[in-house]
Design an enzyme around this catalytic site. Structure first.
Site, PDB file in Angstrom:
ATOM      1  N   MET A 178       0.845  -1.182   0.000  1.00  0.00           N
ATOM      2  CA  MET A 178       0.000   0.000   0.000  1.00  0.00           C
ATOM      3  C   MET A 178       0.884   1.237   0.000  1.00  0.00           C
ATOM      4  SD  MET A 178      -1.845   0.165   3.719  1.00  0.00           S
ATOM      5  CE  MET A 178      -0.993   0.007   5.273  1.00  0.00           C
ATOM      6  N   TYR A 197       4.108   2.276  12.631  1.00  0.00           N
ATOM      7  CA  TYR A 197       3.370   1.627  11.544  1.00  0.00           C
ATOM      8  C   TYR A 197       1.865   1.846  11.646  1.00  0.00           C
ATOM      9  CZ  TYR A 197       6.916  -1.324   9.243  1.00  0.00           C
ATOM     10  OH  TYR A 197       7.960  -1.795   8.509  1.00  0.00           O
ATOM     11  N   GLU A 198       1.238   2.107  10.495  1.00  0.00           N
ATOM     12  CA  GLU A 198      -0.221   2.221  10.358  1.00  0.00           C
ATOM     13  C   GLU A 198      -0.833   3.246  11.306  1.00  0.00           C
ATOM     14  OE1 GLU A 198      -0.935   0.821   7.788  1.00  0.00           O
ATOM     15  OE2 GLU A 198       0.711  -0.603   7.669  1.00  0.00           O
ATOM     16  N   GLY A 199      -0.097   4.305  11.558  1.00  0.00           N
ATOM     17  CA  GLY A 199      -0.581   5.359  12.443  1.00  0.00           C
ATOM     18  C   GLY A 199       0.098   5.283  13.791  1.00  0.00           C
TER      19      GLY A 199
END
Length: 593
Positions: free
Chosen positions: A162, A436-438
């Protein structure tokens, strides 16, 4: 360096008695799937993790990825390991049968992913990102798009990524500048993305990039973002990979503190006229589509916090049993596991990882229950619980992992800071997980904002009600009177914190942000206590029934007691900070920093 071993007994215990896997599978109409099968699957996963992936963990750390004329070259041994991974059918475990998947429950994939992440975190990031991309396309891609891209992603022939972050657009995706210009049946993508995990490698014949970009007439801000598939190599009319490379390439990789074998790429799109991209779903809905992938990944990253803590614990435990550093009066020597402070650290690690495992599996199973629930009201209840648990699992587990992997290194003493022992790698690898991921702050704001204030605290109150049921169940046994009192006290603090948030956020715009991380950590330790309370009740009943596994069950009861004695009281400290609010935090003039 110690070898990795999968904690079968604890995983099986959580599956049967916390997740209630047999009941879940019956609700889902999966009659042939049960705890006997889940245990067999974990046994096979452990073989690959122990024999193939774990031995590559140190090799990958010392000999990370490199840039070549072909692009990114993965660490030695990774391509061969990935081929074994694919040939064994692991990528397809939880995917839909329609596209070649095995259709097992999501929580089964979570348990197996713990094996991969514990044995080799850098390697496991590659299939993790692919699973997220699969989830996004399964939910939002057209039938034609799914038929074209999903089968080879599900069987592992292709991997996925992504692509969100840009040099000028990190967390603030409203600032995304990557362009997507219509060109017949596709779009031409141009721009640059950074921090792309496994953005390039040579392990598979193709890489499917999911890319956020803006069309020419898109509205400003997040409402103008669309999602595109941009393959590394173009496909022919039959959907097979060709040798024609798309106008996308990795132009550099980051030199990182940890996870050296996981390439973190700067990706350039459209240097030679535009990369061919295919619109997923509708224009300007890309952010919501990507969040399907991101929410999938957030619980996965929380799981990584558990996994790396487990690996660090195993190594610290083995070292403490072997390291002789103590002399009795009679001159005999003893190992450091006999020192109370080493026991303190090991018990923090053991109790922490067991609480994390139970919470992670529970939250994952709620995803399954939200899909398989028999009626709409049950679906809504489980969906709301997933929404609430996701930032707690991601935020608490990854933050707690920082402490637990530090303890693993501390137990080694000076040898822990010598790279050759391997403990420092776990500590370093864990550092990225809070990003990671926020970041932790983003997870905490999500918890207090979208998951609490927006619904008037309803989701949180429902959770507190369920925890109260466990507290009442503990009260029913004289053995657990102390547990019951401590859980009830912590629960009361959480209820007061919830009300403080609802009351103060109305008057003070900085109140929610000021207390958010403490709120999230408080809820993490409370939920950990909830899981350990449920575990204690189950373990006691099994012991009384003479079901076997006595040593494991007795150890479980001790570990639960330790959690209630040494970890659950942290709720009090977080609550005290929450009550103080953010006045002193916000009072300092900017120039005084």
């Amino acid at each position: 360096m110690s070898a990795y071993t999968h904690p079968h007994n604890d995983a099986d215990f959580v599956f049967e008695h916390i997740v209630e896997f047999n009941q879940l599978c019956q609700q889902a109409g999966l009659e042939d799937i049960n705890t006997e099968l889940s245990s067999a699957i974990l046994t096979e996963a452990a073989k690959l993790g122990t024999d193939v992936l774990a031995p590559l963990n140190w090799e990958g750390d010392q000999n990370g990825t490199s840039m070549t004329e072909k692009g990114v070259q993965e660490s030695p041994g990774f391509a061969e390991a990935y081929q074994q991974f694919v040939e064994s059918g692991w990528p397809s475990l939880t995917a839909a049968e329609a596209f070649g998947g095995q259709n097992l429950p999501h929580v089964m994939g979570t348990a197996v992913n713990e094996v991969w992440h514990t044995s080799n975190l850098a390697f496991a990031l590659c299939p993790m990102l692919t699973h997220g991309a699969i989830s996004s396309l399964t939910n939002h891609g057209s039938k034609e798009m799914q038929d074209t891209w999903l089968p080879n992603m599900i069987n592992g022939t292709w991997t996925g990524t992504m692509n969100l972050t840009e040099p000028s657009a990190g967390t603030d995706l409203a600032a995304v500048k990557t362009k997507a210009v219509p060109n017949g049946d596709h779009y031409l993508i141009s721009g640059q993305k950074i921090f792309i995990t496994w953005g390039d490698h040579q392990m598979t014949e193709n890489i499917v990039h999911l890319v956020l970009a803006r069309t020419p007439d898109a509205p400003a801000g997040v409402k103008g973002i669309s999602l595109f598939i941009v393959p590394k190599f173009m496909l022919d009319e039959a959907g097979n990979t060709t040798d024609k490379q798309n106008d996308v390439k990795c132009i550099s990789t980051e030199h990182k503190l940890g996870i050296h074998a996981s390439p973190t790429c700067t990706m350039s799109f459209g240097d030679n006229g535009g990369a061919v991209g295919y619109l997923v779903g509708e224009e300007n809905k890309g952010l919501s589509y990507m969040f399907t992938m991101m929410n999938h990944a957030r619980q996965d990253v929380g799981l990584q916090g558990l996994a790396i803590s487990e690996r660090s614990y195993q190594q610290a435990r083995d070292y403490a049993k072997e390291r002789v550093q103590g002399t009795n009066k009679d001159g005999s020597r003893f190992t450091i596991i006999n020192f109370p402070d080493v026991r303190r650290m090991l018990m923090l690690m053991k109790a922490g990882t067991e609480a994390m495992r139970a919470l992670s599996y529970y939250a994952s199973a709620e995803i399954d229950r939200s899909h398989f629930a028999a009626d709409d009201s049950a679906k809504v209840k489980h969906h709301n619980r997933v929404e609430l648990m996701t930032p707690i699992v991601k935020g608490w587990l990854t933050e707690f992992a920082q402490e637990l992997t530090y303890l693993g290194t501390q137990i080694h003493g000076g040898m822990g800071f010598v790279e050759e022992t391997g403990s420092a790698q776990h500590y370093r690898d864990a550092r990225i997980l809070t990003i990671y991921e926020g970041t932790t702050g983003i997870q905490a704001l999500d918890l207090v904002g979208r998951k609490t204030l927006v619904n008037g605290g309803e989701f949180l109150q429902d959770l507190l009600n369920d925890i109260a049921e466990t507290a009442e169940a503990l009260k029913a046994s004289d053995k657990f009177a102390s547990h019951a009192a401590k859980l009830s006290s912590a629960l009361d603090k959480a209820a007061q914190a919830r009300q403080w948030l609802l009351d103060n956020a109305k008057e003070d715009r900085s109140a929610a942000g000021a207390i958010s991380v403490n709120m999230m950590m408080m809820m993490g330790f409370l939920c950990g206590g909830w899981m350990m309370g449920k575990s204690a009740i189950k373990a006691d009943k099994l012991l009384a029934a003479g079901e076997g596994h006595e040593d494991f069950l007795k150890a479980k009861l001790i570990t639960c007691q330790f959690y209630f004695d040494h970890l659950l009281p942290r709720v009090d400290g977080y609550f005290a900070v929450i009550q103080n609010g953010g006045e002193s935090m916000m009072a300092m003039p900017e120039d005084s920093f």
